[in-house]
Design a protein around this motif. Structure first.
Motif, PDB file in Angstrom:
ATOM      1  N   TRP A  14     -17.972  76.791  66.778  1.00  0.00           N
ATOM      2  CA  TRP A  14     -17.328  77.019  65.389  1.00  0.00           C
ATOM      3  C   TRP A  14     -16.111  77.753  65.217  1.00  0.00           C
ATOM      4  N   LEU A  15     -16.210  79.097  65.535  1.00  0.00           N
ATOM      5  CA  LEU A  15     -15.204  80.241  65.637  1.00  0.00           C
ATOM      6  C   LEU A  15     -14.145  79.491  66.446  1.00  0.00           C
ATOM      7  N   ASP A  16     -14.410  78.988  67.802  1.00  0.00           N
ATOM      8  CA  ASP A  16     -13.084  78.658  68.464  1.00  0.00           C
ATOM      9  C   ASP A  16     -12.417  77.446  67.933  1.00  0.00           C
ATOM     10  N   GLU A  17     -13.270  76.442  67.268  1.00  0.00           N
ATOM     11  CA  GLU A  17     -12.507  75.334  66.572  1.00  0.00           C
ATOM     12  C   GLU A  17     -11.913  76.094  65.327  1.00  0.00           C
ATOM     13  N   ALA A  18     -12.326  76.884  64.516  1.00  0.00           N
ATOM     14  CA  ALA A  18     -11.415  77.475  63.508  1.00  0.00           C
ATOM     15  C   ALA A  18     -10.150  78.086  63.897  1.00  0.00           C
ATOM     16  N   GLU A  19     -10.088  78.775  65.115  1.00  0.00           N
ATOM     17  CA  GLU A  19      -9.100  79.625  65.788  1.00  0.00           C
ATOM     18  C   GLU A  19      -7.760  78.386  65.964  1.00  0.00           C
ATOM     19  N   LYS A  20      -8.501  77.565  66.895  1.00  0.00           N
ATOM     20  CA  LYS A  20      -7.454  76.332  67.219  1.00  0.00           C
ATOM     21  C   LYS A  20      -6.744  75.676  65.886  1.00  0.00           C
ATOM     22  N   GLU A  21      -7.521  75.225  64.690  1.00  0.00           N
ATOM     23  CA  GLU A  21      -7.202  74.972  63.388  1.00  0.00           C
ATOM     24  C   GLU A  21      -6.152  75.817  62.857  1.00  0.00           C
ATOM     25  N   GLU A  22      -6.384  77.238  62.823  1.00  0.00           N
ATOM     26  CA  GLU A  22      -5.717  78.047  62.226  1.00  0.00           C
ATOM     27  C   GLU A  22      -4.223  78.166  63.024  1.00  0.00           C
ATOM     28  N   ASP A  23      -4.272  77.959  64.361  1.00  0.00           N
ATOM     29  CA  ASP A  23      -3.195  77.873  64.861  1.00  0.00           C
ATOM     30  C   ASP A  23      -2.075  76.868  64.930  1.00  0.00           C
ATOM     31  N   LEU A  24      -2.760  75.718  64.249  1.00  0.00           N
ATOM     32  CA  LEU A  24      -1.865  74.462  64.126  1.00  0.00           C
ATOM     33  C   LEU A  24      -0.988  74.826  62.817  1.00  0.00           C
ATOM     34  N   GLY A  25      -1.134  75.827  61.874  1.00  0.00           N
ATOM     35  CA  GLY A  25      -0.590  76.213  60.947  1.00  0.00           C
ATOM     36  C   GLY A  25      -0.253  75.360  59.818  1.00  0.00           C
ATOM     37  N   TRP A  26      -1.335  74.182  59.711  1.00  0.00           N
ATOM     38  CA  TRP A  26      -1.255  73.267  58.516  1.00  0.00           C
ATOM     39  C   TRP A  26      -1.692  73.980  57.266  1.00  0.00           C
ATOM     40  N   LYS A  27      -1.204  73.553  56.196  1.00  0.00           N
ATOM     41  CA  LYS A  27      -1.615  74.055  54.835  1.00  0.00           C
ATOM     42  C   LYS A  27      -1.587  72.877  53.896  1.00  0.00           C
ATOM     43  N   VAL A  28      -2.919  73.003  52.919  1.00  0.00           N
ATOM     44  CA  VAL A  28      -3.192  72.072  52.067  1.00  0.00           C
ATOM     45  C   VAL A  28      -2.871  72.763  50.714  1.00  0.00           C
ATOM     46  N   ALA A  29      -2.198  72.186  49.864  1.00  0.00           N
ATOM     47  CA  ALA A  29      -2.444  72.948  48.136  1.00  0.00           C
ATOM     48  C   ALA A  29      -2.778  71.556  47.412  1.00  0.00           C
ATOM     49  N   VAL A  30      -3.694  71.782  46.523  1.00  0.00           N
ATOM     50  CA  VAL A  30      -4.261  70.699  45.462  1.00  0.00           C
ATOM     51  C   VAL A  30      -3.976  71.104  44.218  1.00  0.00           C
ATOM     52  N   SER A  31      -3.969  69.909  43.461  1.00  0.00           N
ATOM     53  CA  SER A  31      -3.874  70.113  41.997  1.00  0.00           C
ATOM     54  C   SER A  31      -4.437  68.868  41.375  1.00  0.00           C
ATOM     55  N   ARG A  32      -5.039  69.006  40.182  1.00  0.00           N
ATOM     56  CA  ARG A  32      -5.642  67.883  39.540  1.00  0.00           C
ATOM     57  C   ARG A  32      -4.482  67.277  38.350  1.00  0.00           C
ATOM     58  N   ARG A  33      -4.283  65.707  38.658  1.00  0.00           N
ATOM     59  CA  ARG A  33      -3.415  65.025  37.992  1.00  0.00           C
ATOM     60  C   ARG A  33      -4.172  64.921  36.459  1.00  0.00           C
ATOM     61  N   ASP A  34      -3.261  64.514  35.445  1.00  0.00           N
ATOM     62  CA  ASP A  34      -3.946  63.948  34.340  1.00  0.00           C
ATOM     63  C   ASP A  34      -4.948  62.709  34.250  1.00  0.00           C
ATOM     64  N   ASP A  35      -4.928  62.118  35.279  1.00  0.00           N
ATOM     65  CA  ASP A  35      -5.727  61.020  35.202  1.00  0.00           C
ATOM     66  C   ASP A  35      -7.133  61.311  35.939  1.00  0.00           C
ATOM     67  N   GLY A  36      -7.139  62.533  36.428  1.00  0.00           N
ATOM     68  CA  GLY A  36      -8.515  63.055  36.947  1.00  0.00           C
ATOM     69  C   GLY A  36      -8.537  62.867  38.412  1.00  0.00           C
ATOM     70  N   ARG A  37      -7.449  62.175  39.079  1.00  0.00           N
ATOM     71  CA  ARG A  37      -7.529  62.316  40.645  1.00  0.00           C
ATOM     72  C   ARG A  37      -6.908  63.553  41.027  1.00  0.00           C
ATOM     73  N   ILE A  38      -7.216  63.799  42.200  1.00  0.00           N
ATOM     74  CA  ILE A  38      -6.785  65.034  42.858  1.00  0.00           C
ATOM     75  C   ILE A  38      -5.365  64.903  43.792  1.00  0.00           C
ATOM     76  N   ALA A  39      -4.367  65.854  43.776  1.00  0.00           N
ATOM     77  CA  ALA A  39      -3.152  65.420  44.491  1.00  0.00           C
ATOM     78  C   ALA A  39      -3.003  66.779  45.352  1.00  0.00           C
ATOM     79  N   ALA A  40      -2.926  66.215  46.707  1.00  0.00           N
ATOM     80  CA  ALA A  40      -2.844  67.352  47.718  1.00  0.00           C
ATOM     81  C   ALA A  40      -1.790  66.962  48.336  1.00  0.00           C
ATOM     82  N   SER A  41      -0.932  68.257  48.428  1.00  0.00           N
ATOM     83  CA  SER A  41       0.627  68.276  49.176  1.00  0.00           C
ATOM     84  C   SER A  41       0.268  69.137  50.449  1.00  0.00           C
ATOM     85  N   LEU A  42       0.700  68.182  51.582  1.00  0.00           N
ATOM     86  CA  LEU A  42       0.361  68.949  52.957  1.00  0.00           C
ATOM     87  C   LEU A  42       1.594  69.599  53.613  1.00  0.00           C
ATOM     88  N   ASP A  43       1.436  70.825  54.201  1.00  0.00           N
ATOM     89  CA  ASP A  43       2.614  71.367  54.765  1.00  0.00           C
ATOM     90  C   ASP A  43       2.489  71.667  56.208  1.00  0.00           C
TER      91      ASP A  43
END
Length: 165
Positions: free
Chosen positions: A61-90
């Motif tokens: 699990w530590l090795d997988e987490a290190e590989k995932e971190e090296d990808l540099g992907w990021k997710v930011a979330v927010s709640r919309r007015d209709d209750g759905r979750i919006a995720a912006s990927l970077d």
């Protein structure tokens, strides 16, 4: 003044000492039982099913987490007015598959599996609304033959100035 007029003190007996010890330990036991009942009523359940099996996978699990971190992907979330979750990927290439498991931090509400679809703005929106309250989202993003896992929190709305738990 004569000492015969002074009030006599009662002697300290074994009964007095017994009463002090029973009262003292009674307070300690009462506080311990109160704290134990509060702790067990707020703990949502099992962290892992089998701690020995989990320990065997820990280094992987530590090795997988290190590989995932090296990808540099990021997710930011927010709640919309209709209750759905919006995720912006970077930093995520191509057309990813985005899923998340929503967990209530205190285990009071059932876990909810969310699937995300890209909308016209480029954000990924959940297929169903998430009930109000505070949630921990555990994301699985797959793109370009890689898998990234991460967590983010979504806060609830406020009712009369107080956050909804």
């Amino acid at each position: 003044m004569s000492s015969s007029n002074a009030p006599r003190r009662k002697p300290f007996t074994g009964w007095h000492m017994t009463a002090i010890l029973v009262s003292g330990f009674g307070v300690v036991f009462a506080v311990n039982f109160l704290m134990a009942s509060l702790a067990s009523s707020t703990f949502g359940g099992i962290v892992v099913e089998n701690s020995y099996v989990a320990s065997q996978h820990f280094n992987r699990w530590l090795d997988e987490a290190e590989k995932e971190e090296d990808l540099g992907w990021k997710v930011a979330v927010s709640r919309r007015d209709d209750g759905r979750i919006a995720a912006s990927l970077d930093g995520v290439p191509g057309y990813p598959t985005v899923m998340a498991e929503a967990r209530h931090p205190l285990g009071r509400k059932p876990d909810t599996l969310l699937k995300f679809q890209e909308d016209a703005t480029g954000a990924y929106v959940s297929d169903q609304p998430l009930p109000e309250g505070r949630w921990i989202l555990r994301f699985d993003v797959e793109a370009g033959g890689h898998t990234w896992r991460g967590e983010d929190q979504v806060e609830g709305v406020e009712v009369m100035g107080q956050p909804v738990p």
